[in-house]
Motif scaffolding. Sequence first.
Motif, mmCIF file in Angstrom:
data_model
loop_
_atom_site.group_PDB
_atom_site.id
_atom_site.type_symbol
_atom_site.label_atom_id
_atom_site.label_comp_id
_atom_site.label_asym_id
_atom_site.label_seq_id
_atom_site.Cartn_x
_atom_site.Cartn_y
_atom_site.Cartn_z
ATOM 1 N N HIS A 152 -3.403 7.180 3.745
ATOM 2 C CA HIS A 152 -3.086 6.471 2.606
ATOM 3 C C HIS A 152 -3.506 7.260 1.424
ATOM 4 O O HIS A 152 -4.438 8.470 1.383
ATOM 5 C CB HIS A 152 -4.538 5.416 2.612
ATOM 6 C CG HIS A 152 -4.185 4.191 3.476
ATOM 7 N ND1 HIS A 152 -4.739 4.143 4.818
ATOM 8 C CD2 HIS A 152 -2.999 3.311 3.696
ATOM 9 C CE1 HIS A 152 -4.208 3.195 5.334
ATOM 10 N NE2 HIS A 152 -3.170 2.464 4.755
ATOM 11 N N LEU A 153 -2.787 7.024 0.176
ATOM 12 C CA LEU A 153 -3.025 7.874 -1.001
ATOM 13 C C LEU A 153 -4.249 7.140 -1.688
ATOM 14 O O LEU A 153 -4.198 5.873 -1.703
ATOM 15 C CB LEU A 153 -1.796 7.625 -1.800
ATOM 16 C CG LEU A 153 -1.979 8.251 -3.309
ATOM 17 C CD1 LEU A 153 -1.839 9.616 -3.179
ATOM 18 C CD2 LEU A 153 -0.700 7.771 -4.091
ATOM 19 N N GLU A 154 -5.355 7.798 -1.791
ATOM 20 C CA GLU A 154 -6.287 7.535 -2.582
ATOM 21 C C GLU A 154 -6.553 7.595 -4.091
ATOM 22 O O GLU A 154 -5.559 8.151 -4.700
ATOM 23 C CB GLU A 154 -7.699 8.301 -1.983
ATOM 24 C CG GLU A 154 -7.974 8.242 -0.739
ATOM 25 C CD GLU A 154 -9.291 8.994 -0.057
ATOM 26 O OE1 GLU A 154 -9.731 9.858 -1.108
ATOM 27 O OE2 GLU A 154 -9.624 8.756 1.010
ATOM 28 N N LYS A 155 -7.323 6.600 -4.535
ATOM 29 C CA LYS A 155 -7.230 6.392 -6.126
ATOM 30 C C LYS A 155 -7.295 7.967 -6.904
ATOM 31 O O LYS A 155 -8.285 8.619 -6.321
ATOM 32 C CB LYS A 155 -8.613 5.647 -6.649
ATOM 33 C CG LYS A 155 -8.215 5.071 -7.851
ATOM 34 C CD LYS A 155 -9.218 3.801 -8.150
ATOM 35 C CE LYS A 155 -9.074 3.397 -9.575
ATOM 36 N NZ LYS A 155 -10.183 2.552 -9.886
ATOM 37 N N PHE A 156 -6.613 7.887 -7.727
ATOM 38 C CA PHE A 156 -6.285 9.208 -8.634
ATOM 39 C C PHE A 156 -5.905 10.487 -7.748
ATOM 40 O O PHE A 156 -6.040 11.634 -8.353
ATOM 41 C CB PHE A 156 -7.660 9.338 -9.183
ATOM 42 C CG PHE A 156 -8.282 8.353 -10.045
ATOM 43 C CD1 PHE A 156 -7.346 7.620 -11.299
ATOM 44 C CD2 PHE A 156 -9.574 7.738 -9.986
ATOM 45 C CE1 PHE A 156 -7.973 6.581 -11.778
ATOM 46 C CE2 PHE A 156 -10.139 6.605 -10.706
ATOM 47 C CZ PHE A 156 -9.346 6.059 -11.628
ATOM 48 N N GLU A 157 -5.693 10.330 -6.562
ATOM 49 C CA GLU A 157 -4.954 11.461 -6.043
ATOM 50 C C GLU A 157 -3.499 11.734 -6.197
ATOM 51 O O GLU A 157 -2.506 10.883 -6.419
ATOM 52 C CB GLU A 157 -5.042 11.154 -4.531
ATOM 53 C CG GLU A 157 -6.097 12.124 -3.823
ATOM 54 C CD GLU A 157 -5.890 12.005 -2.243
ATOM 55 O OE1 GLU A 157 -6.569 12.702 -1.322
ATOM 56 O OE2 GLU A 157 -5.410 10.741 -1.901
ATOM 57 N N THR A 158 -3.099 13.093 -6.198
ATOM 58 C CA THR A 158 -1.863 13.384 -6.250
ATOM 59 C C THR A 158 -1.446 13.177 -4.928
ATOM 60 O O THR A 158 -2.137 13.417 -4.001
ATOM 61 C CB THR A 158 -1.275 14.835 -6.772
ATOM 62 O OG1 THR A 158 -1.963 15.556 -6.091
ATOM 63 C CG2 THR A 158 -2.135 14.878 -8.220
ATOM 64 N N TRP A 159 0.136 13.110 -4.896
ATOM 65 C CA TRP A 159 0.888 13.248 -3.475
ATOM 66 C C TRP A 159 0.346 14.373 -2.687
ATOM 67 O O TRP A 159 -0.132 14.554 -1.487
ATOM 68 C CB TRP A 159 2.336 13.151 -3.467
ATOM 69 C CG TRP A 159 2.775 11.932 -4.348
ATOM 70 C CD1 TRP A 159 2.031 10.647 -4.576
ATOM 71 C CD2 TRP A 159 3.973 11.738 -4.706
ATOM 72 N NE1 TRP A 159 2.759 9.786 -5.198
ATOM 73 C CE2 TRP A 159 4.036 10.560 -5.534
ATOM 74 C CE3 TRP A 159 5.242 12.406 -4.989
ATOM 75 C CZ2 TRP A 159 4.981 10.044 -6.044
ATOM 76 C CZ3 TRP A 159 6.289 12.093 -5.615
ATOM 77 C CH2 TRP A 159 6.423 10.816 -6.209
ATOM 78 N N GLU A 160 0.320 15.673 -3.378
ATOM 79 C CA GLU A 160 0.006 16.944 -2.974
ATOM 80 C C GLU A 160 -1.190 16.771 -2.312
ATOM 81 O O GLU A 160 -1.683 17.416 -1.227
ATOM 82 C CB GLU A 160 0.286 17.860 -4.028
ATOM 83 C CG GLU A 160 1.813 18.107 -4.235
ATOM 84 C CD GLU A 160 2.254 17.180 -5.543
ATOM 85 O OE1 GLU A 160 3.492 17.315 -5.813
ATOM 86 O OE2 GLU A 160 1.283 16.404 -5.772
ATOM 87 N N ARG A 198 0.830 -1.316 0.046
ATOM 88 C CA ARG A 198 0.063 0.017 -0.026
ATOM 89 C C ARG A 198 0.884 1.367 -0.225
ATOM 90 O O ARG A 198 2.041 1.146 0.443
ATOM 91 C CB ARG A 198 -0.899 0.052 1.121
ATOM 92 C CG ARG A 198 -1.679 -1.311 1.413
ATOM 93 C CD ARG A 198 -2.970 -1.230 2.428
ATOM 94 N NE ARG A 198 -4.035 -0.465 1.850
ATOM 95 C CZ ARG A 198 -4.948 0.004 2.641
ATOM 96 N NH1 ARG A 198 -4.981 -0.368 3.960
ATOM 97 N NH2 ARG A 198 -5.836 0.745 2.143
ATOM 98 N N VAL A 199 0.228 2.496 -0.295
ATOM 99 C CA VAL A 199 1.241 3.606 -0.421
ATOM 100 C C VAL A 199 0.533 4.566 0.620
ATOM 101 O O VAL A 199 -0.528 4.718 0.639
ATOM 102 C CB VAL A 199 0.798 4.283 -2.050
ATOM 103 C CG1 VAL A 199 1.748 5.567 -1.938
ATOM 104 C CG2 VAL A 199 1.164 3.370 -3.055
#
Length: 199
Positions: free
Chosen positions: A83-91, A47-48
Amino acid sequence: ERIALLARHKPNGETTTDDNNLVARRTTTTNTIERDQTRKTRYQHVRVGVGVLIQDPLHPTRVFAGTRRGSHGSGTLALPGGHLEKFETWEECAVREVLEETGLRVEGVRFGHVTNDRMVEEDRHYVTIFVMCRCVDCGEMQVPQNLEPEKCDGWESYSWEDLRGRLDDSSGGAVLFGPLKGLVEESPTNVVQFLQDSN
């Protein structure tokens, strides 16, 4: 199964306490098995996560961190993030998570470092993207709030030296959460420089 059970014991459709208890136990067991299977499926993949280094407006060489609770790594010191959500950028992830957890509005989000976090004892594996940012200058000093008390004991600010001092339990305080520990151990130049920059 419940209909067959009741038909066998009570042809008139009435139920007994024992019948209901047996059905409840079987339902609970089934739900537990399904939940465990869902968890196994969820964590069999890497996971990210995004960890956010936010400069303390009062002390720009320090960043906010809090002691985790109610999840893996409970009792360890961690940065705001999630958690990084789908289609989100890191920012976008950083801005969202910080607002949800601390109420702080941040800007100037930029990449800091990435760690490969293999949490073998907890059967979890993350890639954590660390980003660096500052609080929005809105005319009054922003102070972090503990908006998710079930997940964190509260926010304080720490210098890089403070964090390094928590690489083991000799400091007497909370040790570092796995990904943050990896970051501090690797000591990337740009992150260290970020915490030495008082501008």
